[in-house]
Structures are given as structure tokens and as C-alpha cells.
Motif scaffolding. Sequence first.
Motif, PDB file in Angstrom:
ATOM      1  N   TRP A  97       5.954   8.205 -10.512  1.00 19.38           N
ATOM      2  CA  TRP A  97       5.871   9.198  -9.432  1.00 19.38           C
ATOM      3  C   TRP A  97       5.973   8.525  -8.058  1.00 19.38           C
ATOM      4  O   TRP A  97       6.673   9.011  -7.166  1.00 19.38           O
ATOM      5  N   LEU A  98       5.302   7.385  -7.927  1.00 20.95           N
ATOM      6  CA  LEU A  98       5.296   6.678  -6.629  1.00 20.95           C
ATOM      7  C   LEU A  98       6.558   5.840  -6.430  1.00 20.95           C
ATOM      8  O   LEU A  98       6.761   5.257  -5.371  1.00 20.95           O
TER       9      LEU A  98
ATOM     10  N   PHE B  62       0.839  -1.194   0.000  1.00 23.61           N
ATOM     11  CA  PHE B  62       0.000   0.000   0.000  1.00 23.61           C
ATOM     12  C   PHE B  62       0.880   1.253   0.000  1.00 23.61           C
ATOM     13  O   PHE B  62       1.892   1.300   0.699  1.00 23.61           O
ATOM     14  N   ILE B  63       0.485   2.224  -0.753  1.00 25.79           N
ATOM     15  CA  ILE B  63       1.156   3.536  -0.701  1.00 25.79           C
ATOM     16  C   ILE B  63       0.082   4.573  -0.365  1.00 25.79           C
ATOM     17  O   ILE B  63      -0.906   4.712  -1.105  1.00 25.79           O
TER      18      ILE B  63
ATOM     19  N   ALA C 121     -10.759  13.920  -2.038  1.00 28.55           N
ATOM     20  CA  ALA C 121     -10.541  12.915  -0.990  1.00 28.55           C
ATOM     21  C   ALA C 121      -9.249  13.192  -0.238  1.00 28.55           C
ATOM     22  O   ALA C 121      -8.204  13.364  -0.864  1.00 28.55           O
ATOM     23  N   PRO C 122      -9.311  13.209   1.074  1.00 25.40           N
ATOM     24  CA  PRO C 122      -8.078  13.462   1.819  1.00 25.40           C
ATOM     25  C   PRO C 122      -7.038  12.344   1.689  1.00 25.40           C
ATOM     26  O   PRO C 122      -5.858  12.593   1.867  1.00 25.40           O
ATOM     27  N   VAL C 123      -7.480  11.154   1.407  1.00 36.91           N
ATOM     28  CA  VAL C 123      -6.524  10.037   1.337  1.00 36.91           C
ATOM     29  C   VAL C 123      -6.840   9.176   0.120  1.00 36.91           C
ATOM     30  O   VAL C 123      -8.001   8.883  -0.160  1.00 36.91           O
TER      31      VAL C 123
ATOM     32  N   ASP D 104      -0.907  16.529   1.389  1.00 41.16           N
ATOM     33  CA  ASP D 104       0.257  17.309   0.944  1.00 41.16           C
ATOM     34  C   ASP D 104       0.711  16.901  -0.457  1.00 41.16           C
ATOM     35  O   ASP D 104       1.226  17.723  -1.219  1.00 41.16           O
ATOM     36  N   LYS D 105       0.523  15.634  -0.806  1.00 38.83           N
ATOM     37  CA  LYS D 105       0.969  15.158  -2.131  1.00 38.83           C
ATOM     38  C   LYS D 105      -0.192  15.109  -3.129  1.00 38.83           C
ATOM     39  O   LYS D 105       0.003  14.774  -4.287  1.00 38.83           O
ATOM     40  N   ARG D 106      -1.398  15.404  -2.646  1.00 37.88           N
ATOM     41  CA  ARG D 106      -2.569  15.262  -3.517  1.00 37.88           C
ATOM     42  C   ARG D 106      -2.512  16.138  -4.768  1.00 37.88           C
ATOM     43  O   ARG D 106      -2.822  15.642  -5.868  1.00 37.88           O
ATOM     44  N   PRO D 107      -2.098  17.410  -4.657  1.00 36.07           N
ATOM     45  CA  PRO D 107      -2.082  18.234  -5.883  1.00 36.07           C
ATOM     46  C   PRO D 107      -1.218  17.630  -6.986  1.00 36.07           C
ATOM     47  O   PRO D 107      -1.577  17.663  -8.169  1.00 36.07           O
TER      48      PRO D 107
END
Length: 187
Positions: free
Chosen positions: A152-153, A47-48, A89-91, A53-56
Motif C-alpha cells: 500500500w505504501l 519515514f512515510i 491517532a491523527p498521524v 485522509d489516508k487513515r481509514p
Amino acid sequence: MNTFEAISQRRSIRRFKDTPISDEIIIKILNAGIQAPSGKNRQPWRFIVVKEDKRPEMIRIMRESIAKVKEKGGDTGSSEWTTNSMEKAPVTIFIFNPYAENTTDYGHKSSVVDVQSTGAAIQNMLLAAQELGIGTLWICDVFYAYSELCAWLGETHEMIAAVSFGYPDESPNARPRKPLEEVTKWF
Ligand SMILES: Cc1cc2nc3c(=O)[nH]c(=O)nc-3n(C[C@H](O)[C@H](O)[C@H](O)COP(=O)(O)O)c2cc1C
């Protein structure tokens, strides 16, 4: 909430409140995921967790990748709407199969067994979130940005799906289901 209530009350949520989800709650949900059964107990999930903070950056990658598909005249399905939901979504949790190599071939299928196992882990997380009052959206439209998101991940394994989590800002009606008689044969 008992299991049947969680199952029947769960909906795909596409509008989320701004309220963040605490790490404690995210960990509870992930712990529900890893308790899922898996073929040969291989636990083919990694899972990542992507938080606000990384959402944008995640949303930028989704939008740029979808735009590229469009430029080439490709079909982008529901991916733009899904990206709008992800933006709220926050997560968002990405699920990878650590046993399958990364591929940009969208037709590629990882082993049927591993896919079933990751599906069980994802559904466990959805139901745990339901119990905790958190809405979820299971997402495969991330495949429109498959290689870009993997890069990116920093992931080299096969992406299976993503799930967005957040406090629901809508209460959709249940989507229709085919009647049990239509999908079941008592042999
Ligand atoms: C494997 C899988 C992939 C999905 N991918 C997406 C997606 O990319 N975008 C989206 O909006 N919904 C997605 N969904 C949600 C489905 O549209 C939804 O589960 C279905 O319409 C039934 O509605 P319900 O979840 O509210 O019962 C996905 C669901 C599953 C199980």
C-alpha cells in the motif's frame, strides 16, 4: 521540559483526541528523529507520514490482514487493540530501513547496527513529541499486516516499525520497570 522530565513523563498513549497535528509540528518531530546517532552515520531511516485522509485505508488494511491471520488460526496478539489506537491517532509514521530488502519472513533481522540506529531515531521522535505535548505509541503490531502495508505504501525496503502520534486523551500510570539492580551489573 528537560530531557529527564521528557523521559520520565513519556507513556505509551493508546487513546488520542481528534485534534489534528499541524505539518509544522510533524516536521519538528521528524527533525528530532534525523538528528539521532547512527552506525557509520548511515542514517538508515526513511519515514512515510500517513495523515487522517489516508487513515481509514490504513486501518482497513490492518483489520483485513489481521482477519486473514486469524482465519488461518494464527495468533494475532495485541494487534486488534493496537489497530483501534491507530484509528484514533491523527498521524502514524512508518519507519523503514532503506538498506534492507523487504521480506515477508517475520523472523528476518536486519543488521543489528541499523536497528539500533532506527531505534535511536524513533526514541528521539517520542521525546520531541513529549516536549510538544503530543502522545505517542511505538508499534510493531504493524508486522501483522507487513506485506499488505508495504504494498500500500509502495515500499520495497524493510519496515522497522510505526509510531502513532496524537494529542493524548488519557494519562496512564507508568508501567513497571525492572529495578536497576536487576538489569545492571557494575563490573
Ligand atoms: C519496539 C516496540 C514495539 C511496540 N509495539 C507495540 C504495539 O504494537 N502495540 C502497542 O500497543 N504497544 C507497543 N509498544 C509499546 C509497549 O507496550 C510499551 O512501551 C511498554 O509496555 C512500556 O510502557 P510505556 O511505553 O508506557 O512506558 C511497543 C514498544 C516498543 C519499544
